[in-house]
Design a protein around this motif. Structure first.
Motif, short mmCIF file in Angstrom:
data_model
loop_
_atom_site.label_atom_id
_atom_site.label_comp_id
_atom_site.label_asym_id
_atom_site.label_seq_id
_atom_site.Cartn_x
_atom_site.Cartn_y
_atom_site.Cartn_z
N TRP A 289 0.70 -1.19 0.03
CA TRP A 289 -0.09 -0.01 -0.08
C TRP A 289 0.74 1.04 -0.12
O TRP A 289 0.26 2.16 -0.14
N VAL A 290 2.27 0.95 0.01
CA VAL A 290 3.05 2.43 0.16
C VAL A 290 3.79 2.49 -1.09
O VAL A 290 4.25 1.61 -1.93
N PRO A 291 3.52 3.46 -1.90
CA PRO A 291 4.13 3.66 -3.25
C PRO A 291 5.85 3.43 -3.03
O PRO A 291 6.50 4.03 -2.27
N GLY A 292 6.13 2.73 -4.06
CA GLY A 292 7.39 2.40 -4.32
C GLY A 292 8.05 1.31 -3.59
O GLY A 292 9.10 0.95 -3.81
N LEU A 293 7.18 0.52 -2.61
CA LEU A 293 7.70 -0.42 -2.08
C LEU A 293 6.76 -1.69 -2.82
O LEU A 293 5.86 -1.54 -3.24
N PRO A 294 7.79 -2.76 -2.91
CA PRO A 294 7.39 -3.79 -3.65
C PRO A 294 6.57 -4.76 -2.91
O PRO A 294 6.65 -4.87 -1.58
N GLY A 295 5.60 -5.37 -3.58
CA GLY A 295 4.68 -6.25 -2.77
C GLY A 295 5.45 -7.84 -2.27
O GLY A 295 6.36 -7.85 -2.76
N SER A 296 4.64 -8.38 -1.68
CA SER A 296 5.37 -9.80 -1.11
C SER A 296 4.13 -10.69 -1.07
O SER A 296 3.06 -10.56 -1.44
N SER A 297 4.69 -12.10 -0.53
CA SER A 297 3.56 -13.02 -0.39
C SER A 297 4.01 -13.77 1.12
O SER A 297 5.26 -13.67 1.47
N ASP A 298 2.93 -14.43 1.58
CA ASP A 298 3.25 -15.37 2.71
C ASP A 298 3.02 -16.88 2.06
O ASP A 298 1.90 -17.43 2.49
N PRO A 299 3.84 -17.51 1.20
CA PRO A 299 3.45 -18.62 0.68
C PRO A 299 3.73 -19.88 1.49
O PRO A 299 4.36 -20.04 2.39
N PHE A 300 2.93 -20.87 1.06
CA PHE A 300 3.06 -22.26 1.55
C PHE A 300 2.71 -23.05 0.36
O PHE A 300 1.99 -22.89 -0.38
N VAL A 301 2.94 -24.64 0.59
CA VAL A 301 2.90 -25.49 -0.58
C VAL A 301 1.89 -26.69 -0.03
O VAL A 301 1.87 -27.04 1.07
N VAL A 302 0.85 -26.93 -0.97
CA VAL A 302 0.07 -28.10 -0.67
C VAL A 302 0.21 -29.03 -1.46
O VAL A 302 0.32 -28.98 -2.75
N VAL A 303 0.92 -30.22 -1.21
CA VAL A 303 1.24 -31.50 -1.85
C VAL A 303 0.26 -32.70 -1.93
O VAL A 303 -0.14 -33.05 -0.82
N LYS A 304 -0.30 -33.05 -3.16
CA LYS A 304 -1.32 -34.30 -2.97
C LYS A 304 -0.90 -35.39 -3.99
O LYS A 304 -0.21 -35.15 -5.02
N LEU A 305 -1.18 -36.71 -3.42
CA LEU A 305 -1.03 -37.54 -4.17
C LEU A 305 -2.29 -38.59 -3.95
O LEU A 305 -2.44 -39.08 -2.83
N GLY A 306 -3.22 -38.70 -4.65
CA GLY A 306 -4.46 -39.38 -4.39
C GLY A 306 -5.21 -38.51 -3.34
O GLY A 306 -5.45 -37.51 -3.48
N ALA A 307 -5.53 -39.43 -2.15
CA ALA A 307 -6.41 -38.87 -1.24
C ALA A 307 -5.40 -38.12 -0.17
O ALA A 307 -5.81 -37.82 0.83
N GLN A 308 -4.14 -38.50 -0.27
CA GLN A 308 -3.09 -38.20 0.55
C GLN A 308 -2.66 -36.72 0.63
O GLN A 308 -2.73 -36.45 -0.70
N GLU A 309 -2.47 -36.06 1.43
CA GLU A 309 -2.35 -34.47 1.40
C GLU A 309 -1.17 -34.17 2.45
O GLU A 309 -1.47 -34.58 3.74
N ASP A 346 -0.83 -17.95 -1.13
CA ASP A 346 -0.37 -17.07 0.03
C ASP A 346 -1.36 -16.87 0.92
O ASP A 346 -2.67 -16.87 0.72
N LYS A 347 -1.04 -17.08 2.10
CA LYS A 347 -1.85 -17.05 3.38
C LYS A 347 -2.22 -15.83 3.81
O LYS A 347 -1.57 -14.96 3.91
N ASP A 348 -3.61 -15.69 3.91
CA ASP A 348 -4.34 -14.64 4.28
C ASP A 348 -5.17 -14.95 5.47
O ASP A 348 -5.57 -16.00 5.65
N MET A 349 -5.80 -13.95 6.08
CA MET A 349 -6.65 -14.30 7.26
C MET A 349 -8.03 -14.88 6.80
O MET A 349 -8.56 -15.66 7.52
N VAL A 350 -8.55 -14.29 5.60
CA VAL A 350 -9.84 -14.71 5.36
C VAL A 350 -9.78 -15.87 4.19
O VAL A 350 -10.41 -16.97 4.29
N SER A 351 -9.15 -15.51 3.15
CA SER A 351 -9.19 -16.72 1.94
C SER A 351 -7.72 -16.65 1.44
O SER A 351 -7.01 -15.37 1.34
#
Length: 647
Positions: A289-309, A346-351
């Protein structure tokens, strides 16, 4: 038959004619049949001789890949007529299984959510792109032949579902379900019904999309209901029909030692261990929200094989995250059909915001492992998204794969220190739970379920089921069972009860008592559900099975017996704002190494469960122990490309 223009003149030769008959063969394919019948003067003997030499030919459509197209159209036609009954079954399943699961997953303020109406319309599921083949499998009882049928499943129906929550309504329409379904006819035999049973499963999770409508989707908080409903519905489907889970039906009930787990248990090829290492150049999920500053993310990964997660941890404010010790063991059943998928969020509070996804076939990962040093391969995967942002940025994900085949050959005693020096799992334990019998009643609203665990952090649960009265005719409708108990309390002899109600003496005894004169109705809770656990040191691992209920048996039945824990005091757990009670009715523990006894892990067996006031309560299970082995590198490198899943 000669046409009317040809006179029936004795001795005159009638010309041979060809009549083209256009018909519709099975499967809707238009086959052409030509019948040529030659006749002469019409004498009886000569006519008979001519008919014996009649010629019949048919134009058959060409085969695809050496196999004639299967008759899928008539099956889709049958489904059209069966769809009202199938839709009613799905509707009942949504209300009995999916609705409670959604309620448990939502915050307390939204737990009033329920299905107000469910209508699956008139458009049924459609099948297409069939393929079949036979496969031989070797069991402890010998080699058997299975027939495997693959098909695409597509549902683009006119279903209308309405969810109600907190006075608002959410509509569901345009449900789109797609996947590749396998139907296996197991243990073919030369007599009806020609197969021991059927098992149905998806190698990979089907895709599910739907449209949501209504003002409730715009309300704060309530908007979580559609996302959770879709997630729970897909999870319920995976728990039933996505590998390693299978839906099974026994056809040959006359067979000795009928065992549902012959059909439900997966045929494990091995264990594929996936580690998420790092990602590069991820899209921005949280703009600045600050001009000139780059955005970012709070990443995580979901790995699936069949019904295993498996879900990794969240890395804060970075577009180039790195993970340590983020690995998961996955069981592999169909190497050539199953796929490992990776989704970055990207992890967020709502979705959570979707950033990108990638996938790799299990067979490709296995090949990379067996051709690398140490049976471990580092694999770079390019991330993709719908708007091609990942392609522009060059986003990619680094994962590490390790392949270990499984063997069930545990005849030799494992050393006492087996697995002590291993940094990962060394064995896979299969646990098949049939039922728990001889349990106290919990009323019409009560449910039983099991908690199966090998440690504090590895607890798996069965579904919640309504128990059934033992050995009573019409057990599902317990009216006759209640009559038996009332007549018994009135002093009527048991043989008279059996004669009046037209039931067996055994049924009367099972309903009245547990053999020790306790005048309570005893019930059986049936699950027929498989579990798998990864073990490091089987000699030092205990398996615990706890029988849970959401109703206190003390308030049900005729005996004032309170459920006890192993310490002798009532075992209760409370959760949620309403302090919803969960009772541990009974429990039993096993030492895993004892499962190496062939007499136990090759058949069904029962063990007493510690349930206060119910001395004949017992747990019926089947268990197997699989040992991980090292890859035979030369064999895998030379033959994997040519062999099928049996390789």
């Amino acid at each position: 038959v000669a046409p009317p223009s040809v006179p029936r003149t004795p001795g005159a030769q009638r010309p041979a004619r060809a009549t083209k008959l256009q018909g519709c063969a099975a499967g809707g394919m238009g086959n052409t049949v030509r019948v040529c019948i030659g006749r002469d003067a019409g004498q009886p003997g000569e006519v008979k001789a001519g008919l014996r030499h009649a010629k019949l030919s048919a134009e058959v459509p060409p085969r695809a890949n050496g196999r004639q197209a299967p008759p899928q159209d008539w099956i889709n036609e049958v489904l059209t007529h069966l769809w009202p009954s199938i839709g009613e079954y799905i509707s009942n399943t949504l209300r009995s299984s999916v609705e409670p699961a959604i309620q448990r997953a939502l915050p307390w303020a939204l737990r009033s959510v329920h299905f107000e109406s469910v209508d699956f319309g008139e458009q049924p599921i459609q099948f297409s792109n069939w393929a079949s083949r036979s496969r031989q499998r070797v069991h402890a009882e010998g080699a058997v032949t299975n027939l495997e049928i693959q098909m695409d499943v597509v549902y683009l129906g006119d279903a209308e579902v309405i969810l109600a929550v907190s006075g608002a309504k959410v509509g569901v329409s345009n449900i789109d379900l797609r996947g590749r379904l396998l139907v296996s006819m197991n243990h073919l035999m030369p007599r009806p019904p020609f197969a021991y049973g059927l098992s149905l499963y998806f190698p990979n999770p089907p895709t599910l999309t739907m449209d949501w409508r209504g003002i409730a989707t715009m309300l704060e908080g309530v908007s979580a209901v559609p996302r959770m409903a879709k997630k729970v519905a897909l999870r319920q489907l995976c728990n039933q029909m996505v590998l390693p889970n299978r839906m099974a039906v026994v056809l040959d009930r006359s067979a000795e030692n009928t065992d549902i787990f012959w059909l439900k248990r997966s045929h494990y090829h091995g264990v594929l261990t996936i580690s998420v290492i790092r990602a590069e150049k991820l899209p921005v999920g949280d703009p600045s929200w600050v001009p000139g500053l780059p955005g970012s993310s709070d990443p995580f990964v979901v790995v699936k094989l069949g019904a295993q997660e498996y879900q990794t941890g969240v890395k804060k404010k970075t577009l180039n995250p790195e993970w340590e010790n983020e690995s998961k063991d996955f069981l592999v059943d169909h190497p050539n059909l199953q796929v490992v998928s990776f989704a970055v969020y990207d992890k967020d509070m709502v979705s959570d915001d979707f950033l990108g996804e990638a996938s790799i076939a299990v067979s490709d990962a296995m090949n990379k492992c067996t051709r690398s040093d140490g049976d471990i391969a580092d694999i770079w995967l390019d991330l993709k998204d719908d708007v091609e942002v990942c392609a522009e940025l060059g986003s990619r994900l680094l994962v590490r794969a390790m392949w270990r085949p499984l063997t069930r050959d545990c005849d030799d005693d494992l050393p006492a220190d087996f697995g002590a020096n291993s940094g990962s799992a060394t064995c896979v334990l299969f646990v098949g739970v049939y039922n728990v019998s001889g349990m106290p009643e919990v009323g019409d609203a009560g449910r039983y379920w099991l908690e199966v665990s090998t440690g504090k952090d590895d607890v798996q649960m069965t579904g919640r089921v309504k128990p059934e009265l033992k050995g009573v005719v019409d057990a599902y409708q317990s009216a006759k069972a209640e009559k038996i108990r009332k007549l018994h309390r009135a002093g009527v002899a048991r043989d008279v009860i059996a004669d009046v109600l037209e039931v067996t003496m055994q049924s009367v005894s099972d309903c009245i008592d547990d053999g020790d004169g306790d005048p309570r109705g005893l019930v059986t809770a049936t699950w027929e559900q498989p579990f798998t656990f990864f073990l490091k040191e089987p000699h030092h691992t205990e398996l615990w099975v706890r029988v849970m209920s959401d109703v206190d048996p003390l308030a049900c039945g005729d005996s004032a017996v309170s459920p006890k824990s192993s310490s002798g005091s009532p075992s209760r757990r409370f959760s949620g704002r309403a302090a919803k009670r969960e009772f541990c009715v009974g429990e039993i523990g096993f030492n895993v190494i004892n499962l190496l006894d062939e007499d136990k892990w090759r058949r069904q067996w029962s063990t007493a469960v510690d349930v206060a006031g119910c001395p004949k309560a017992s747990l019926s299970t089947k268990m197997s122990l699989y040992k991980m082995t090292e890859v035979d590198r030369p064999r895998w490198e030379s033959s994997w490309e040519e062999c099928d899943e049996e390789g």
